[in-house]
Design an enzyme around this catalytic site. Structure first.
Site, short mmCIF file in Angstrom:
data_model
loop_
_atom_site.label_atom_id
_atom_site.label_comp_id
_atom_site.label_asym_id
_atom_site.label_seq_id
_atom_site.Cartn_x
_atom_site.Cartn_y
_atom_site.Cartn_z
CE LYS A 184 -1.88 2.67 2.98
NZ LYS A 184 -1.95 3.96 2.24
CB THR A 238 7.17 7.52 15.97
OG1 THR A 238 8.50 7.63 15.45
CG2 THR A 238 7.23 6.79 17.31
N GLY A 241 3.50 3.62 13.64
CA GLY A 241 4.30 2.44 13.96
C GLY A 241 3.92 1.83 15.29
CD GLU A 258 13.02 4.23 8.17
OE1 GLU A 258 12.99 5.15 9.02
OE2 GLU A 258 12.87 4.41 6.96
CB CYS A 292 12.84 8.88 8.38
SG CYS A 292 13.73 7.77 7.28
CD GLU A 389 10.44 12.55 11.73
OE1 GLU A 389 11.30 12.08 10.96
OE2 GLU A 389 9.45 11.90 12.11
#
Length: 485
Positions: A184, A238, A241, A258, A292, A389
């Site tokens: 995807k 994150t 994730g 990742e 990233c 980030e």
């Protein structure tokens, strides 16, 4: 003073890529509509022009794709590695042959400069398929036991910042090790994955080995939750994730994540200033900072801070922001209105918390999503912009006095994906690198990638490695019977 060598525009031609008005899902070797008929639009971030209408996958489509991948797995995994390698070699060569077309497509759909898609993304995409083709018949010697087995169906979810490259990072090792794939792509950059589906057909890849589902987060969630998926590979935020980790907890699914980063680029007082400046620029302004592993925290030794910042600001005034298809462009468009809003909000937070903002003087286009290269000084480790980030062209500058302080500040982050070290002393490089809690450490360079080298992070930057011999492990079950899950 005006330079005598001003650049004239040098646009790449759009005519090299033919974008269809609409695209379906790629399931079992064919393009098909979504089960519920839903579609969404892919928009060019540099112009806000609608490029194409794309089918939006739902749970029923995920189920169809997983079933197609499961049917294809039996024959694909039974092929000798040398036969699987032939398909990967074909894919790599077709990507090279169509690299100009794919580079233009990626620039249109993503917003990054054509120089980057042409000179970085596409060569690396082909290199990953070439490299993993070489592994396909050598898996017995990869260090994971004799006759290692594929896991089965791999569900793969990729981000929008390097759409085709992240596809290659995931599909190439999965196919080389005998797995089949349901992938995807991100909803803002679906087109290069759909073009890759055509590359698979051109290469004669058996039906069902690669399936591509365009859609939103609900399709990704359905893929993660599907009971007949053996492996999840995710690159992205994150927060997502962590949600995936919670979803697969208690199941026998293998997972690699990742995730985000807040990389430290450390410049010592003996570093060659001009070289370090170029490394800082590459570290944070490559792909508009939407990387990233970007070097978004500059840690500079106090004694050279003023000299380095003066040189850095001079360099930033020479960067060209504008049309991503212009071969002279250094800074392209931000990928989406949503991402631009996030970058803007975090930059405003930096100012509100007392950091001093400086942006390179440049004229922003009237259409599209743009953000001028920006740096903040007077930043402490307590500032939001030093912790979170930003995923944009924003650099936070901190200072240090000793190597110990540099290491402490670099490691003072919830992330641990990348770092850079700039010094003329090899002994200092080794001493500092060994103490940095980062998955990738560059010395006197930044953002250098190679398919033979593993990539991944620590802490909230995820777990597992992609690339190199180490990246094969995530797709192999050394002690399990073939297809068992």
């Amino acid at each position: 003073m005006t330079s005598a060598f001003e650049y004239a525009p040098a646009p790449e031609s759009r005519s090299v890529v033919d974008i269809a008005p609409s695209y379906g899902l790629f399931i079992d070797g064919e393009f098909t509509e979504a089960a519920d008929g839903q579609v969404f639009k892919s928009v060019s971030p540099s112009t806000e022009e609608v490029l194409s209408e794309v089918a939006r996958a739902g749970a029923a489509d995920v189920d169809r794709a997983v079933k197609a991948a499961r049917r294809a797995f039996e024959k694909w995994s039974a092929l000798p590695g040398s036969e699987r390698a032939k398909y990967l070699f074909r894919i790599a060569r077709i990507i090279q042959e169509r690299s100009r077309e794919l580079a233009v497509l990626e620039t249109l759909d993503n917003g990054k400069p054509i120089r980057e898609t042409r000179d970085a993304d596409l060569p690396l995409v082909a290199a990953h398929f070439f490299y993993h083709a070489g592994w396909a018949d050598k898996l017995d010697h990869a260090g994971y036991g004799a006759n290692p087995r594929p896991l089965g169906v791999a569900g793969q979810i990729i981000p929008w910042n390097f759409p085709l490259l992240m596809l290659a990072w995931k599909i190439a090792p999965a196919l080389a090790t005998g797995n089949t794939v349901v992938l995807k792509p991100a909803e803002t950059t679906p087109l290069s994955a759909l073009f890759f589906a055509d590359v698979c057909r051109q290469a004669g890849l058996p039906k069902g080995v690669v399936n591509i589902l365009t859609g939103y987060g609900d399709a990704g969630a359905a893929l993660v939750e599907h009971p007949d998926v053996n492996k999840i590979a995710f690159t992205g935020s994150t927060a997502v994730g962590k949600a995936i980790a919670r979803q697969v907890a208690g199941t026998d699914k293998r997972v690699t994540l990742e995730l985000g980063g807040k990389g430290a680029n450390i410049v010592f007082d003996d570093a060659p200033i001009d070289q370090a400046v170029e490394g800082v620029v590459t570290g944070i302004f490559f792909n508009q900072g939407q990387v990233c592993c970007a070097g978004s925290r500059l840690l500079v030794q106090e004694s050279v801070q003023d000299e380095l910042l003066d040189a850095l600001k001079r360099r930033l005034t020479t960067l060209r922001l504008g049309d991503p298809l212009d071969k002279n462009t250094d800074i392209g468009a931000i990928n989406s209105a949503e991402q631009l809003s996030r970058i803007t909000a975090l930059a405003e937070t930096g100012e509100a918390e007392g950091a001093e903002r400086w942006s390179a003087p440049c004229e922003l286009p009237s259409a599209g999503y743009w953000f001028a290269p920006t740096l903040f000084t007077g930043v402490t480790q307590a500032h939001t912009i030093a912790r979170d980030e930003i995923f944009g062209p924003v650099l936070s500058v901190l200072s240090f006095r000793t190597p110990d302080e540099a290491v402490a500040k670099a490691n003072n982050s919830q992330y641990g994906l990348s770092a850079g070290i700039w010094t003329e002393k090899g002994s200092r490089i080794l001493a500092v690198a060994n103490r940095l809690r980062a998955g990738v450490v560059w010395a006197n360079t930044f953002n250098k990638f190679d398919p033979t080298s593993p990539f991944g992070g620590y802490k909230e930057s995820g777990h597992g490695r992609e690339g190199g011999r180490h990246g094969l492990e995530a797709y192999l079950a050394p002690s399990s019977p073939k297809g068992e899950h």
